[in-house]
Design a protein around this motif. Structure first.
Motif, short mmCIF file in Angstrom:
data_model
loop_
_atom_site.label_atom_id
_atom_site.label_comp_id
_atom_site.label_asym_id
_atom_site.label_seq_id
_atom_site.Cartn_x
_atom_site.Cartn_y
_atom_site.Cartn_z
N UNK A 115 0.79 -1.28 -0.08
CA UNK A 115 0.09 0.04 -0.03
C UNK A 115 0.93 1.16 0.01
N UNK A 116 0.47 2.19 -0.69
CA UNK A 116 1.16 3.51 -0.77
C UNK A 116 0.23 4.60 -0.56
N UNK A 117 0.52 5.64 0.21
CA UNK A 117 -0.41 6.71 0.66
C UNK A 117 0.47 8.17 0.61
N UNK A 118 0.17 9.25 -0.12
CA UNK A 118 0.37 10.56 0.15
C UNK A 118 -0.42 11.13 0.93
N UNK A 119 0.08 11.77 1.99
CA UNK A 119 -0.45 12.29 3.04
C UNK A 119 -0.23 13.94 3.16
N UNK A 120 -1.13 14.86 3.14
CA UNK A 120 -0.93 16.23 3.38
C UNK A 120 -0.20 16.39 4.75
N UNK A 121 0.39 17.68 5.23
CA UNK A 121 0.70 18.00 6.54
C UNK A 121 -0.26 17.98 7.49
#
Length: 171
Positions: free
Chosen positions: A44-50
């Motif tokens: 699984x891969x995720x891009x997360x905001x601050x």
């Protein structure tokens, strides 16, 4: 120097990187798809905001309109990965401040049954990867760094807002 972003093909490789999104958003979806397809052992891969919100995900249930059986539970969910990545990222930033060690570039947690990688993208955004225990950690870290180098400069506040809205519309 980072490699230039190539234009995504008309095929989005299973992401929502299609209709209604800006070319920058489609490029990020394309980069994420390439990361997942090129690196063996990624779960699984995720891009997360601050602020901890999921911006981009490899989770088919979140990126496709088709229903996907997610009976594997939290272990495979990019939404849960985003929560973990945000928490680990905050913990490491706090530790770096206490240690007067500067900014956190990358965090790796090696476990018996898997690995967690967290890498800073830009202005607090994070790239998180959950991988199998037998993954080649150096290959995972290398490809994450490529993603960060290619995506970091385009992840503007406007693009983050667009990505948030596209993730919310998939729910």
């Amino acid at each position: 120097m980072t490699a230039p972003m190539r234009s995504p093909s008309s095929s989005s490789g299973g992401t929502a990187a299609g209709f209604g999104l800006s070319s920058e958003a489609r490029n990020l979806h394309w980069l994420l798809t390439n990361l997942v397809e090129e690196v063996q052992g990624l779960l699984s891969v995720a891009v997360v905001s601050s602020d901890g919100l999921l911006l981009l995900s490899s989770d088919p249930a979140r990126n496709n309109e088709a229903a996907v059986d997610n009976s594997s539970g939290p272990k495979g969910s990019s939404a849960d990965l985003a929560t973990i990545v945000s928490g680990v990222g905050s913990l490491c930033i706090g530790a770096a401040k206490l240690m007067d060690a500067g900014g956190v570039k990358q965090t790796v947690v090696a476990m018996e049954e898997g690995s967690l990688f967290v890498m800073s993208i830009s202005d607090g955004s994070l790239l998180g990867v959950h991988a199998t225990p037998d993954c080649d950690m150096s290959v995972v870290a290398y490809h994450m760094a490529l993603f960060v180098g290619r995506a970091g400069h385009v992840l503007t506040p406007e693009l983050r807002s667009e990505l948030r809205q596209s993730m919310e519309s998939v729910r």
